[in-house]
Design a protein around this motif. Structure first.
Motif, PDB file in Angstrom:
ATOM      1  N   ASP A   1       0.725  -1.431  -0.031  1.00  0.00           N
ATOM      2  CA  ASP A   1       0.139  -0.061   0.041  1.00  0.00           C
ATOM      3  C   ASP A   1       0.751   1.296  -0.042  1.00  0.00           C
ATOM      4  O   ASP A   1       0.603   2.313  -0.674  1.00  0.00           O
ATOM      5  CB  ASP A   1      -0.993   0.196   1.225  1.00  0.00           C
ATOM      6  CG  ASP A   1      -2.040   1.158   1.383  1.00  0.00           C
ATOM      7  OD1 ASP A   1      -2.558   1.151  -0.027  1.00  0.00           O
ATOM      8  OD2 ASP A   1      -2.033   1.781   2.229  1.00  0.00           O
TER       9      ASP A   1
ATOM     10  N   VAL B   1      -0.266   1.845  -3.482  1.00  0.00           N
ATOM     11  CA  VAL B   1      -1.520   2.236  -2.963  1.00  0.00           C
ATOM     12  C   VAL B   1      -2.630   1.313  -3.312  1.00  0.00           C
ATOM     13  O   VAL B   1      -3.088   1.038  -4.612  1.00  0.00           O
ATOM     14  CB  VAL B   1      -1.888   3.886  -3.492  1.00  0.00           C
ATOM     15  CG1 VAL B   1      -3.559   4.266  -2.681  1.00  0.00           C
ATOM     16  CG2 VAL B   1      -0.914   4.762  -3.090  1.00  0.00           C
ATOM     17  N   LEU B   2      -3.383   0.707  -2.460  1.00  0.00           N
ATOM     18  CA  LEU B   2      -4.406  -0.317  -2.514  1.00  0.00           C
ATOM     19  C   LEU B   2      -5.813   0.463  -2.082  1.00  0.00           C
ATOM     20  O   LEU B   2      -5.846   1.448  -1.670  1.00  0.00           O
ATOM     21  CB  LEU B   2      -4.244  -1.357  -1.579  1.00  0.00           C
ATOM     22  CG  LEU B   2      -2.869  -2.078  -2.020  1.00  0.00           C
ATOM     23  CD1 LEU B   2      -2.730  -3.221  -0.473  1.00  0.00           C
ATOM     24  CD2 LEU B   2      -2.888  -2.942  -3.282  1.00  0.00           C
ATOM     25  N   SER B   3      -6.778  -0.328  -2.732  1.00  0.00           N
ATOM     26  CA  SER B   3      -8.305   0.193  -2.521  1.00  0.00           C
ATOM     27  C   SER B   3      -8.554  -0.068  -1.171  1.00  0.00           C
ATOM     28  O   SER B   3      -8.028  -1.266  -0.462  1.00  0.00           O
ATOM     29  CB  SER B   3      -9.072  -0.647  -3.319  1.00  0.00           C
ATOM     30  OG  SER B   3      -9.369  -1.783  -3.067  1.00  0.00           O
ATOM     31  N   PRO B   4      -9.363   0.876  -0.481  1.00  0.00           N
ATOM     32  CA  PRO B   4      -9.563   0.262   0.997  1.00  0.00           C
ATOM     33  C   PRO B   4     -10.456  -0.819   1.148  1.00  0.00           C
ATOM     34  O   PRO B   4     -10.093  -1.534   2.210  1.00  0.00           O
ATOM     35  CB  PRO B   4     -10.617   1.486   1.263  1.00  0.00           C
ATOM     36  CG  PRO B   4     -10.450   2.531   0.080  1.00  0.00           C
ATOM     37  CD  PRO B   4      -9.837   2.086  -0.850  1.00  0.00           C
ATOM     38  N   LYS B   5     -11.113  -1.384   0.011  1.00  0.00           N
ATOM     39  CA  LYS B   5     -11.892  -2.840   0.460  1.00  0.00           C
ATOM     40  C   LYS B   5     -10.599  -3.954   0.506  1.00  0.00           C
ATOM     41  O   LYS B   5     -10.809  -4.688   1.490  1.00  0.00           O
ATOM     42  CB  LYS B   5     -12.605  -3.009  -1.007  1.00  0.00           C
ATOM     43  CG  LYS B   5     -14.065  -2.479  -0.983  1.00  0.00           C
ATOM     44  CD  LYS B   5     -14.885  -3.125  -1.772  1.00  0.00           C
ATOM     45  CE  LYS B   5     -16.398  -2.412  -1.824  1.00  0.00           C
ATOM     46  NZ  LYS B   5     -17.121  -3.012  -2.891  1.00  0.00           N
ATOM     47  N   LYS B   6      -9.673  -3.943  -0.323  1.00  0.00           N
ATOM     48  CA  LYS B   6      -8.757  -4.740  -0.297  1.00  0.00           C
ATOM     49  C   LYS B   6      -8.098  -4.844   0.918  1.00  0.00           C
ATOM     50  O   LYS B   6      -7.681  -6.018   1.681  1.00  0.00           O
ATOM     51  CB  LYS B   6      -7.675  -4.750  -1.631  1.00  0.00           C
ATOM     52  CG  LYS B   6      -8.248  -5.051  -2.870  1.00  0.00           C
ATOM     53  CD  LYS B   6      -7.141  -4.840  -3.954  1.00  0.00           C
ATOM     54  CE  LYS B   6      -7.585  -5.446  -5.077  1.00  0.00           C
ATOM     55  NZ  LYS B   6      -6.612  -5.098  -6.423  1.00  0.00           N
ATOM     56  N   LYS B   7      -7.666  -3.488   1.532  1.00  0.00           N
ATOM     57  CA  LYS B   7      -6.843  -3.530   2.961  1.00  0.00           C
ATOM     58  C   LYS B   7      -7.791  -4.209   3.933  1.00  0.00           C
ATOM     59  O   LYS B   7      -7.285  -4.416   4.515  1.00  0.00           O
ATOM     60  CB  LYS B   7      -6.693  -2.192   2.932  1.00  0.00           C
ATOM     61  CG  LYS B   7      -5.315  -1.355   2.309  1.00  0.00           C
ATOM     62  CD  LYS B   7      -5.047  -0.065   2.567  1.00  0.00           C
ATOM     63  CE  LYS B   7      -5.893   1.062   2.523  1.00  0.00           C
ATOM     64  NZ  LYS B   7      -5.422   2.123   2.955  1.00  0.00           N
TER      65      LYS B   7
END
Length: 400
Positions: free
Chosen positions: A102, A106-112
């Motif tokens: 991340d 930078v990952l999407s909030p859902k994946k995190k």
């Protein structure tokens, strides 16, 4: 002589202290290397609208926190560590890779969120680290097993992200993590839970080493999501184990009946800040998950404090609140203590509102002064132009 050395070497306090010192040394040694690599590969955070920094800064400080914590913890054999510590370290590794990815991509909030749930469930379900008793709050004692699992996973996710949310100015998340880790570690040591004490002191030492660079002007680094995820996870695990280990309060004179309240108070800054920000955003009809500068640390910075001053205010608030509640909860039941805590949150909300309103008024005055200064400047420029035109017109009249 050998027996004295062996006795010192096997002393738990000595081991815990050495782990903390080694964590500081490893963190201080590793971070300059991470900074150099980050600059070479341009792995830097760009300043944004909500940023409190004005130039590109490396964000992989969490790598040093992760490495120094584990290296220091594994210096000794800890027979009392139990399977839940192994699973906690496995969860840390999962969160470490999530955080690094991340911070770089930078990952999407859902994946995190999905990965955080998986890492938390690993410890909750298989390590049995869970909230299983409310210690009489609202008349509730034992929590059914099937309810304790999702409740504990929710607490993990909420607190991990609460630590992430307070990582908005230099030193705040690192300092709070160091203080809370130290407080939990002290209790674990005094009550004979040496593996947890060693892990807590290792994390606290790694954060102390990190703070040396987080406040640096020439070699600044942020902990990034890598650091906040790991610190948030460990603090949540310490808090839940602290509550869990005190369930025997009816039979053990050393156990604390007020354990759940004290666990909240130790983590008072991230909990209060997250609750307040969510309430304010909902009141303003905004998504509670969209970032802004409503955090108390931003308000303190906007009121003229430096990053260090704002962080120290919140560090002191943590320590003073913990000491105060240790005395307050001695003769109070946990429901009453929770009401007192809710009252303190109300005061926190009110003071934050007053301070933010004051900042807004000061900003309006500054904007008005700037606008007036700009208007005066324009008038002076127009007067200068008119004066110049008169000077040019005078010779022309004389020639006629």
């Amino acid at each position: 002589m050998n027996s004295i050395f062996t006795e010192i070497y096997n002393d738990r306090l000595f081991q815990i202290t050495v782990s903390a010192i080694v964590a500081v040394i490893v963190s201080v040694a590793a971070i300059p290397v991470i900074i150099k690599i980050s600059r070479l590969k341009n792995l830097m955070a760009e300043p944004g609208e909500r940023s409190s920094h004005i130039k590109k800064t490396p964000t992989l400080g969490g790598v040093a926190i992760f490495a120094s914590t584990l290296i220091s913890y594994f210096l000794w054999s800890n027979p009392d560590e139990g399977e839940f510590v192994h699973l906690s370290i496995s969860a840390m590794v999962i969160l470490f890779f999530l955080g690094v990815k991340d911070d770089i991509l930078v990952l999407s909030p859902k994946k995190k969120m999905y990965v955080q749930i998986a890492a938390s469930a690993l410890v909750v379900v298989f390590g049995d680290v869970r909230l299983e008793n409310l210690f009489g709050i609202f008349g509730i004692d034992e929590i059914p097993y099937i309810l304790s699992l999702p409740l504990t996973v929710f607490v993990f996710i909420a607190l991990i992200n609460a630590i992430n949310l307070i990582d908005g100015i230099d030193g705040l998340a690192g300092g709070i993590g160091m203080i809370c880790g130290g407080l939990f570690g002290l209790w674990f040591y005094l009550n004979g839970y040496f593996a947890l004490a060693c892990l807590a002191s290792s994390m606290a030492g790694s954060l102390l080493g990190f703070l040396r660079f987080n406040y640096s002007k020439t070699s600044k680094i942020f902990m990034g999501d890598t650091g906040s995820l790991i610190v948030g996870f460990l603090l949540t695990m310490f808090a839940i184990k602290f509550v869990q280990l005190n369930i025997a309060y009816r039979f053990d004179p050393n156990a604390l009946f007020s354990a759940p309240i004290l666990a909240i108070v130790v983590l008072i800054v991230p909990i209060f800040d997250t609750l307040r920000v969510f309430i304010v955003r909902l009141k303003d009809k905004k998504s509670p998950f969209v970032g802004d500068r409503n955090h108390l640390h931003h308000i303190l910075i906007d009121s003229g404090m430096t990053h260090l001053q704002a962080s120290v205010v919140l560090w002191v608030f943590t320590v003073v609140s913990t000491i105060a509640f240790l005395f307050i909860t001695k003769n109070s039941d946990n429901t009453t203590s929770l009401y007192i805590l809710a009252g303190l949150f109300g005061v926190y909300m009110w003071l934050s509102h007053i301070l933010k309103a004051r900042n807004a008024r000061l900003q309006e005055l500054l904007d008005a002064e700037e606008a007036e200064a700009e208007r005066q400047k324009e008038i002076q420029e127009q007067q200068a132009i008119l004066l110049e035109e008169k000077k040019l017109a005078k010779p022309a009249l004389e020639i006629r």
